[in-house]
Design an enzyme around this catalytic site. Structure first.
Site, PDB file in Angstrom:
ATOM      1  N   SER D  95       0.826  -1.218   0.000  1.00 19.97           N
ATOM      2  CA  SER D  95       0.000   0.000   0.000  1.00 19.97           C
ATOM      3  C   SER D  95       0.851   1.256   0.000  1.00 19.97           C
ATOM      4  O   SER D  95       0.572   2.228  -0.700  1.00 19.97           O
ATOM      5  CB  SER D  95      -0.892   0.052   1.237  1.00 19.97           C
ATOM      6  N   HIS D 142      13.421  48.866  18.716  1.00 13.29           N
ATOM      7  CA  HIS D 142      12.691  48.829  19.989  1.00 13.29           C
ATOM      8  C   HIS D 142      11.415  49.667  19.926  1.00 13.29           C
ATOM      9  O   HIS D 142      10.916  50.098  20.962  1.00 13.29           O
ATOM     10  CB  HIS D 142      13.561  49.329  21.140  1.00 13.29           C
ATOM     11  N   SER D 263     -16.215  48.176  12.093  1.00 10.02           N
ATOM     12  CA  SER D 263     -16.653  47.802  13.426  1.00 10.02           C
ATOM     13  C   SER D 263     -18.157  47.917  13.456  1.00 10.02           C
ATOM     14  O   SER D 263     -18.735  48.833  12.865  1.00 10.02           O
ATOM     15  CB  SER D 263     -16.016  48.762  14.437  1.00 10.02           C
ATOM     16  N   SER D 264     -18.800  46.995  14.169  1.00 11.21           N
ATOM     17  CA  SER D 264     -20.254  47.094  14.247  1.00 11.21           C
ATOM     18  C   SER D 264     -20.644  48.233  15.170  1.00 11.21           C
ATOM     19  O   SER D 264     -21.745  48.729  15.136  1.00 11.21           O
ATOM     20  CB  SER D 264     -20.857  45.778  14.725  1.00 11.21           C
TER      21      SER D 264
END
Lengths: 432, 432, 432, 432
Positions: D95, D142, D263-264
């Site tokens: 197989s 940084h 955005s809702s």
């Protein structure tokens, strides 16, 4: 989720339909809380419930492709179906109020499905542990014969581990049984905390102490870590099955069903493929832990990087573990045990496993520990080289017989005595 | 353990001396239990304690190089130092009885050191959260200005997370406060369970329900996962400090000590290097989780593959997390906060953060949600393009004024109202 | 680095002394390049070299505690030791020019040490593969006896894998043999690219195509992933040794040295502890991969979060892998092989491993594949149940004999024929 | 595979149909090689090809539920469809000969799809890097303003990284372009190596040097590690986009499509959600690495634990990375860049970024490095505190003017000079 490793209950749980229905459930619970607070006309939620809306995931996703926002798409669809009263839904709420509260409901449901399966596995382990509490086998450390144990004690060890896992799963469920309706940055700018409290209580959840835009993801990291610990426990069990089924060991094997073919090339083979499969699946559940931990570190009041991760790991890890627990239960239930092979392997060690008892008897009789060790090791090594039986070699060693009478030596070679506490151990696991 | 990231208490905890002393402690506790059971002459342990043996790690490791077995090397050394009575030590015990029980004691100690540090961090967060409960700042989702929040609320969020972590750490400590004196394969073949019970009780540990040769490693997997969850919480805090300290944000920064140089090339720089360092260290603590999970799957009654892993991750993960907690505490304590910069950033958003309030007012006044959204978005977009102030643009829109009186509009632009629940949120975190 | 798992060459490589000496080497190479470009007085580097500075790590770290900057501390110390000419060092450079170029030199050195050890392991595997090219043993899939193989072929498989690893290690070495002297943000603001080119060439490195402040960390992620792949290969080998040494298999075992004690409790035991140890160590090397991948994502022109990670994983992963390769070589070299046990295990399968040959012969003789499979499986199952020898059962089956003559059947049961290609396979691995 | 993150080409590649068709392709290639070797009747493969079999995945999976073996189910189905000639397929093969060779073909195809997408991303990056080669912006280490850079140089850095990834992807493709037709334990027991060679050559693959039952999994571990390195590179790019789009930075943003809602709750928001999404997806691709490494360690000639892992990670990791590359290309192509904001942020630093140039000039004029550093830092700190312009403060410092003429000081404050090498750097990335 790979359908091959997903049982129907998990398939249903993580379907689009279930997701949108859970959203609606949350919106309606919030709506009812707002009705009590007179922010929304009384009866709004009831009237919406009575419409028995049939949400269409395909349609919602079509809308989403335009507005690129899932909750807005959902609300638009609800308004399309239900008309004006739907306008009151989601009032003062942010998308995450719905999404995270819904996610909590789904994870709690997943935890419940898992606990069920964990209990079934415990039942199977308890049954087989009881059945084999007196079936002696050789205990092995490092893959090398050590001292006798019983098969029941070994299964009791797995049972005790799985019982611990049940406690951990419950704790993890508590961790994520938390929702939030606290607005865009968690400040309740447009809705009083009392709305959240009422709505979540109706849903069986607790409010987050301090939410950001979302429920913080440390809770979810704990949840997924817990799944991985459980999966590792199943993997340990499966690994032991694989060892027991090895050609040279042959002490137990997975049930081989009629019609099953072990190999396309080798018709005689009976392979522990279910247990091997569990070992692979455990790797997949484990792989969810690091992403879940990486998800904790969202920027400021949240970013949305965690979302795609959760779309994958929440269904995958829960469904895979669910499947693992079912398969492990079926392996344990059907395990074909060969007590005579266990006995044969035990006997093949030639009673060497009594060496420590002999050594202790020699020390008890006054020999320094190091010397006792050397005497016993020498006999053991000679026995391994085929110079004779271990007991006989000891009985023929004047330094041994100087300290141990024949009776005292015989006393050291008593299997029943060695296994005297097996019952107590198994009972401890059954009881705890 | 990297000395740079290891504080003295963790250095001492994981030293060779501490390890061998803990072994001796366990052997003596077991010895005393055996004395009560009359397996060993009364007074043995006491006489050994009175000798106040000074164990020599170097000598033990020399012996180990010959015998290739650590516990045998240790016992040989003890017998060399203490003479005959030492022969009674370890009677009927297996190496792992000593090793695993000792490991539990060391991990419990590590957990206690960590809990201490976690408490210090909570104290620092609580102090600063209280101090800044009314300091307004812009809340951000996706790194984009959202709605106002207070700095105290943000810190309260971290505080609440760290308090959750304290609960988790305690649970993890319970998980590993478990020893075993159950012999080579956990069957109590040479010692009655009562010996284990007495000895462990004296050491403050519980007996394992079903041990193999060792305490099963699912307990340790839970322990190390918990450390990683805590580390992720610290990483979230550190990431936020890094954001606040960004040149363009400038809302808070790490205390810069006199004499410190930010850059060898650029003398003007003040970099959030401590917080960046915490982010790196969190990766290291997280890296312990998968090996700890892989350690669960030992063969049969145990193999020793987990041992080298634990030699590394136990000191490394606990000491690194300990250092992280100390450093995080010092960052929080010393954090230089710039409320005026927070205010400036808030003002720079031009009151757009009141958009949701306006939208809700419009909906409350009878406008469909979608239409309200469009009106507000249009004004917001124009404000962003510099066409005027957000409030002014709304006030000039006839569709808006048709629904909202000037007073109703003004009511939407009230910062104090937006932050009215800040106190309650901070108090919730302080109290919980 | 855990001293127990660190050989002296890696200990030296990652010592503080070696680090600071490498920094000096880089500074001097850069200085010489600047001398050629007349940016620095001719002879500066030579005069500094002639001083044979003896750098003092302890002193450098003392200075660092004040200035909180490692390279500035180092330069201060060099100037303290060497006086005025040292002032010319580091001119126009940024710390990372030194640090990253030095790190590349150290990793290249580590890669060379590893390649050496990988070659030794290949040599050992090649020798043993050649020695056992004709030693038959049962091949196993799923832990179940499959078809015959030779021990030499199995070792050749490990050899081929390790040779692939050598190629991967060389590619990984190329990945990280890259330095940078391009200034604070990679723009060569203060030094011409020609300085970088000359200095790196003298050090055996290439310049980064586009550096930020540092050499991008994707290169290092590749490097550490490669180490983990090699470690997994060693783990596979070690796992096989553990299987071979199992009590019930007994086909090969680790050399047991005189004086070694297998167990404090069971004197007869010979445990594959070295191989188990390798499995644990592989988990540690593997654990470096995810942090190395997480290190790739630095902010803008860099942040320093990767630094603490590399302080840990660079020494740990390279030294641990170095140790693993040494130990694996010694296991392979000393492996005690029991050809007679291999033969016995092979024989115990009762020639079932010839089943596929029989099936193919039946198919060749005209039987449908499914039917041939069933015939052979039936005989095999009966043989396993003890109803007779596999060959005999086949010879007694009229449906078989209808298609196969006794000679044709005998031809299927020829071990030598089954192993006819073993030589070719082993040679392929030796040659490639 | 999550459909949301899977493009159609990957969906098709990993469909059941494609899998079974690939199996058939391999069987037919092997059949043709056997025809040439006269093991199978000439024309068998051709006659099967001419039937243009329409394989039915549903039917195959039905059969599999009975026989519990996928390849046998497949062969049964083919025989059902094609009748007797199909009996010749798979002759002497195991197989895994089919499965692993097919898997190699699919992974090679996936690698080609990925390379395509990687090239598209490189094209986009090259275009934008060229476009902005002279657009100055402040470089940041940084998160703090450092020295000037150009946006083109920054993009060139990402381009160079992606080009390196292309090389790595090609090498990874070579690693897995390997099949095997070597039988149950890799010994060619039933088929000569020449069959394998011919069949694989026809499929565009190479034979494994030493196979077990399968192609060893170290190759796949390399493949999945490579995907994770590429994903980390995309994550770095996406993280930078998120930084650029931050409210306070505002230097670049994702294209916002008409109709999109940020955005809702907050209509004004434009969030970098695509880039955030890429960061999440990178975690998922990274999560495939450890399971792939754990897959290497199969027992003996193989166990099947790797199979379930690969069923998940092969489609998931390749499709997710493919999606990431497409999305990243579209983000880069559509990125809205604000050069004036870059300039404003640069100017806001108040020329402090010239500090190193000043320091070097002072050193060049004879001041010791430490003293030069102190002078410049002092002026910088005062400038940051609002005591005046950096250049003016320096010009007013007598110790500075003692060493630098006004002209020499002005020369240090020249942006064009600081960016003089930008072109060369961008060209290097474009060319390489």
């Amino acid at each position: 989720m790979i359908s091959r490793y997903t049982s129907p209950e998990f398939g249903a749980l993580w379907s689009s339909s279930a997701r949108y229905e859970t959203w609606l459930k949350v919106e309606l619970a919030a709506c009812e809380a707002m009705e009590s607070a007179q922010l929304v006309p009384a009866g709004t939620a009831r009237s919406l419930r009575e419409k028995e809306l049939s949400l269409d995931p395909v349609r919602i996703e079509e809308i989403e492709r335009t507005v690129k926002h899932d909750v807005i798409a959902f609300l638009t669809h609800v308004e399309d179906l239900a008309g004006p009263p739907a306008r009151w839904l989601h009032r003062g709420m942010t998308s995450s109020d719905v999404l995270d509260t819904s996610f909590a409901l789904l994870l709690v449901k997943a935890a419940d499905l898992l606990e069920h399966r964990l209990e079934a596995l415990c039942t199977a382990l308890a049954r087989r542990a009881g059945e084999h509490r007196h079936t002696p086998m050789i205990g092995r450390s490092h893959g090398i014969a050590a001292e006798p144990v019983t098969f029941g004690v070994v299964l009791a060890g797995h049972l005790a581990e799985m019982k611990r896992c049940k406690g951990r799963l419950r704790a993890a469920r508590e961790e994520i049984a938390v929702g939030k309706i606290a607005g865009a940055v968690g400040t309740y700018a447009h809705l009083d905390p009392s709305i959240e409290e009422a709505a979540l209580a109706a849903l069986g959840l607790r409010p987050e102490t301090v939410a950001t835009q979302i429920v913080p993801r440390d809770r979810h990291a704990v949840f997924f870590s817990t799944l991985a610990v459980i999966a590792a426990g199943v993997e340990r069990l499966a690994t032991n099955v694989r060892h027991w089924q090895r050609t040279e060991v042959g002490e137990a094997e997975e049930r081989f069903t009629t019609g099953q073919k072990g190999s396309s090339a080798m018709p005689h083979k009976r392979n522990p493929i279910l247990s091997e499969n569990l070992c692979g699946l455990a790797r997949l559940v484990r792989a969810a832990v690091v992403p879940a931990l990486e998800n904790v570190v969202l920027w400021h009041e949240r970013d949305i990087s965690h979302s795609s991760v959760e779309r994958a790991i929440a269904p995958d890890a829960t469904a895979t573990l669910g499947f693992m627990l079912e398969r492990a239960t079926s392996i344990v239930d059907g395990l074909v045990v060969y007590p005579e092979a266990m006995r044969r392997n035990l006997d093949d060690v030639g009673e060497l496993y009594f060496s420590e008892g002999v050594m202790l008897a020699l020390v008890g009789a006054g020999l320094p520990r190091q010397r006792a060790y050397e005497l016993v090791q020498r006999a053991a090594m000679r026995a391994l080289q085929g110079d004779g039986g271990f007991k006989e070699l000891l009985a023929a060693d004047p330094e041994v017989t100087r300290h141990l009478t024949p009776d005292a030596l015989a006393h050291c070679f008593d299997l029943e005595r060695a296994l005297a506490h097996a019952d107590a151990i198994v009972d401890r696991a059954l009881r705890d």
